[in-house]
Scaffold this active site. Structure first.
Site, PDB file in Angstrom:
ATOM      1  N   ASP A 231       6.111  -8.432  11.568  1.00 41.26           N
ATOM      2  CA  ASP A 231       5.896  -7.123  11.947  1.00 41.26           C
ATOM      3  C   ASP A 231       4.652  -6.534  11.205  1.00 41.26           C
ATOM      4  OD1 ASP A 231       8.603  -6.775  12.752  1.00 41.26           O
ATOM      5  OD2 ASP A 231       9.319  -6.064  10.826  1.00 41.26           O
ATOM      6  N   LYS A 253       6.855  -3.302  15.474  1.00 42.33           N
ATOM      7  CA  LYS A 253       5.981  -2.206  15.635  1.00 42.33           C
ATOM      8  C   LYS A 253       6.167  -1.555  14.348  1.00 42.33           C
ATOM      9  CE  LYS A 253      10.133  -0.195  17.655  1.00 42.33           C
ATOM     10  NZ  LYS A 253      11.021  -1.350  17.873  1.00 42.33           N
ATOM     11  N   ASP A 286      13.695  -6.538   3.006  1.00 43.98           N
ATOM     12  CA  ASP A 286      14.963  -7.237   3.463  1.00 43.98           C
ATOM     13  C   ASP A 286      15.231  -6.951   4.979  1.00 43.98           C
ATOM     14  OD1 ASP A 286      17.642  -8.618   2.001  1.00 43.98           O
ATOM     15  OD2 ASP A 286      18.164  -7.178   3.664  1.00 43.98           O
ATOM     16  N   ILE A 289      18.017  -4.585   5.655  1.00 40.96           N
ATOM     17  CA  ILE A 289      17.922  -3.251   5.279  1.00 40.96           C
ATOM     18  C   ILE A 289      16.954  -2.420   6.315  1.00 40.96           C
ATOM     19  CG2 ILE A 289      17.320  -1.473   3.595  1.00 40.96           C
ATOM     20  CD1 ILE A 289      19.722  -2.889   2.382  1.00 40.96           C
ATOM     21  N   MET A 365      11.610   5.814   5.904  1.00 36.11           N
ATOM     22  CA  MET A 365      11.127   6.493   7.104  1.00 36.11           C
ATOM     23  C   MET A 365      11.295   7.792   7.000  1.00 36.11           C
ATOM     24  SD  MET A 365      12.780   3.434   9.870  1.00 36.11           S
ATOM     25  CE  MET A 365      14.215   3.278   8.601  1.00 36.11           C
TER      26      MET A 365
HETATM   27  N1  SAH Z   1      13.415  -3.923   5.957  1.00 36.35           N
HETATM   28  C1  SAH Z   1      12.506  -2.936   5.190  1.00 36.35           C
HETATM   29  C2  SAH Z   1      12.452  -1.672   5.790  1.00 36.35           C
HETATM   30  C3  SAH Z   1      11.908  -1.370   7.157  1.00 36.35           C
HETATM   31  S1  SAH Z   1      11.741   0.281   7.647  1.00 36.35           S
HETATM   32  C4  SAH Z   1      12.945  -3.038   3.666  1.00 36.35           C
HETATM   33  O1  SAH Z   1      13.967  -3.421   3.404  1.00 36.35           O
HETATM   34  O2  SAH Z   1      12.030  -2.503   2.978  1.00 36.35           O
HETATM   35  C5  SAH Z   1      10.337   0.881   7.303  1.00 36.35           C
HETATM   36  C6  SAH Z   1      10.247   1.673   6.019  1.00 36.35           C
HETATM   37  O3  SAH Z   1      10.241   0.989   4.788  1.00 36.35           O
HETATM   38  C7  SAH Z   1       8.858   2.268   5.833  1.00 36.35           C
HETATM   39  O4  SAH Z   1       9.036   3.763   6.779  1.00 36.35           O
HETATM   40  C8  SAH Z   1       9.126   2.947   4.530  1.00 36.35           C
HETATM   41  O5  SAH Z   1      10.127   3.896   4.324  1.00 36.35           O
HETATM   42  C9  SAH Z   1       9.796   1.536   3.873  1.00 36.35           C
HETATM   43  N2  SAH Z   1       8.590   0.598   3.201  1.00 36.35           N
HETATM   44  C10 SAH Z   1       8.524  -0.578   3.545  1.00 36.35           C
HETATM   45  N3  SAH Z   1       7.773  -1.221   2.881  1.00 36.35           N
HETATM   46  C11 SAH Z   1       7.029  -0.113   1.656  1.00 36.35           C
HETATM   47  C12 SAH Z   1       6.226  -0.053   0.794  1.00 36.35           C
HETATM   48  N4  SAH Z   1       5.705  -1.108   0.422  1.00 36.35           N
HETATM   49  N5  SAH Z   1       6.169   1.051   0.376  1.00 36.35           N
HETATM   50  C13 SAH Z   1       6.668   2.315   0.600  1.00 36.35           C
HETATM   51  N6  SAH Z   1       7.714   2.190   1.457  1.00 36.35           N
HETATM   52  C14 SAH Z   1       7.935   0.975   2.272  1.00 36.35           C
END
Ligand code: SAH
Length: 447
Positions: A231, A253, A286, A289, A365
């Site tokens: 991603d 995306k 993850d 998630i 998000m």
């Molecule tokens: N699978 C990912 C989440 C994907 S959805 C996980 O478990 O973290 C994408 C969202 O994750 C973003 O819009 C934001 O809200 C959050 N996110 C991912 N990485 C981040 C980071 N380093 N700092 C803050 N928010 C993060």
């Protein structure tokens, strides 16, 4: 080489241990763990007859006289002897040992430095996968079959290499022994029919951005992958840990920009695994998630292809740790919910359920929809004074955090996310007031 390393079969043989020191106890335990019958004798009562027919003797009486006397008796009985901490009296020495369920590594510095040996042991412990013993067992169960079915030595070697390094090995190491057996049978069949075997997909969590927060398994897989489908949220610092020859493919995306459609990503995974590739599907945080990892697993399973899932540190955990917010806290919060701020990820949650007291919300998000998040929470009954934190680029060098009160969330988000904002996470709840930067609490400054 001062000593020849040998692995001695002691099952059912007698091993004599002289002395009552802790060193003697350790040696007795060690001999027993190799299946020996241990005969314990005290330094005061030991005699030559005690050693007759024994496979080996360990001596640890605690005194030089005791050790020397017992060593003479053992030698007179013709039994190889080890004396604790007295290399000059030893026929054999004890290596430092790594024992992973039958896979054993012995380390010796020839008696020069037990400390060095134990440091080396630590390094080997860290490098060996936890379930390497199960992998050895899998190989054992295929030994006779593979040797009978693949007469050509070169092809047989190819099968064994692939078994201990390839998809089946990966599944065993991830704890999926049944899946590993299935894959190994498929590979045996493919070798017999001179076809090329299928590959494997690993759906891997990359964590929130700091490369040091990769799991050991994720880091290993980045080194094994033929291709990495990632991603946009996965930063260059993590892609930099990939094997030099791995093909890096940006598929995902980020909110706002278009990437491959989910169905196309799944088709690409299936195509590459069918072609025999080891594919890492690398996702931020993850994979399970808000990561659509579940759909990719389903697609691969539906195609009958092997797949493993490697968890990652999800954004909520990474951001919280990085800014000092305990997501639960004995006085402040006894529950935490990970929730998506926009309704697009499946069915919309019932916000009143989330608005309870003593409940932390980690909202993914949600930063770009801060006003709507605020309204939904206020409508649901959350107090306007509830602390909130916005963490952007959590765990990365460009991390930024802002804190305030729920009533102010839209304003804080607007001033926080100016211009080209990175991924941001909202944390709502009393614990958000504990956010610190460089050990300084933040909430006091903004209230
Ligand atoms: N699978 C990912 C989440 C994907 S959805 C996980 O478990 O973290 C994408 C969202 O994750 C973003 O819009 C934001 O809200 C959050 N996110 C991912 N990485 C981040 C980071 N380093 N700092 C803050 N928010 C993060």
């Amino acid at each position: 080489m001062k000593h020849l390393p040998l692995f001695f079969d002691l099952a059912g043989r007698t091993v004599v241990v002289v002395g009552e020191s802790p060193a003697a106890d350790r040696r007795a335990d060690l001999a027993r763990s190799a299946g020996a019958e241990v005969s314990r004798v005290t330094a005061a009562t030991v005699k030559i007859a005690d050693f007759r027919g024994a496979a080996a003797a360990f001596i640890a009486t605690g005194t030089l006289e005791g050790d020397t006397a017992a060593q003479h008796l053992a030698k007179a009985a013709g039994v190889p002897v080890n004396v604790a901490d007295r290399p000059e009296l030893c026929d054999f020495i004890l290596p430092a040992i790594v024992d992973r369920d039958g896979v054993v590594v012995a380390i010796s510095t020839g008696g020069a430095s037990p400390t060095l040996a134990s440091i080396l042991r630590g390094r080997i412990e860290a490098a060996l996968p936890e379930r390497i013993g199960a992998l050895a067992k899998l190989a054992r169960t295929f030994r006779a079959q593979a040797n009978a079915l693949i007469p050509d030595p070169a092809r047989r070697r190819g099968f064994w290499r692939r078994l201990v390094e390839g998809p089946a090995a990966r599944l065993v190491l991830a704890g999926d022994e049944a899946g590993a057996r299935r894959v190994a049978l498929g590979e045996l069949d493919a070798v017999r029919r001179r076809m090329s075997p299928v590959g494997i997909a690993h759906i891997v969590g990359a964590g929130p951005g700091d490369p040091d927060l990769l799991t050991l398994r994720a880091a290993q897989l980045l080194q094994e992958a033929d291709a990495i489908l990632h991603d946009e949220l996965v930063p260059a610092a993590i892609l930099g840990r990939a094997r030099r020859d791995a093909e890096l493919v940006l598929v995902g995306k980020r909110k706002g920009s278009v990437g491959l459609a989910q169905a196309d990503i799944e088709a690409e995974l299936v195509r590459r695994v069918r072609a025999g590739q080891t594919v890492v599907r690398l996702k931020a945080g993850d994979p399970f998630i808000f990561g659509r990892g579940g759909e990719e697993v389903e697609a691969l399973r539906a195609a009958g292809l092997p797949v493993s899932v490697v968890p990652g540190v999800t954004a909520a955990l990474g951001c919280a740790a990085s800014v000092g917010i305990p997501l639960t806290h004995r006085r402040l919060a006894s529950a935490v919910t990970f929730v998506s701020g926009h309704g697009a990820d499946g069915r919309e949650v019932t916000w009143p359920r989330l608005a309870a007291q003593s409940h932390t919300l980690a909202i993914y998000m949600g930063a770009t929809e801060a006003a709507s998040v605020r309204d939904r929470l206020l409508d649901a009954g959350t107090a306007p004074t509830t602390p909130v934190a916005i963490v952007e680029n959590g765990t990365r060098p460009d991390e930024r955090v802002s804190v305030g009160r729920l009533s102010d969330l839209a304003r804080i988000a607007a001033t926080h996310t100016r211009g080209d904002a990175g991924p941001s996470l909202l944390i709502v709840g009393e614990v958000a007031a504990l956010a610190t930067v460089a050990d300084q609490p933040l909430l006091a400054e903004v209230s």
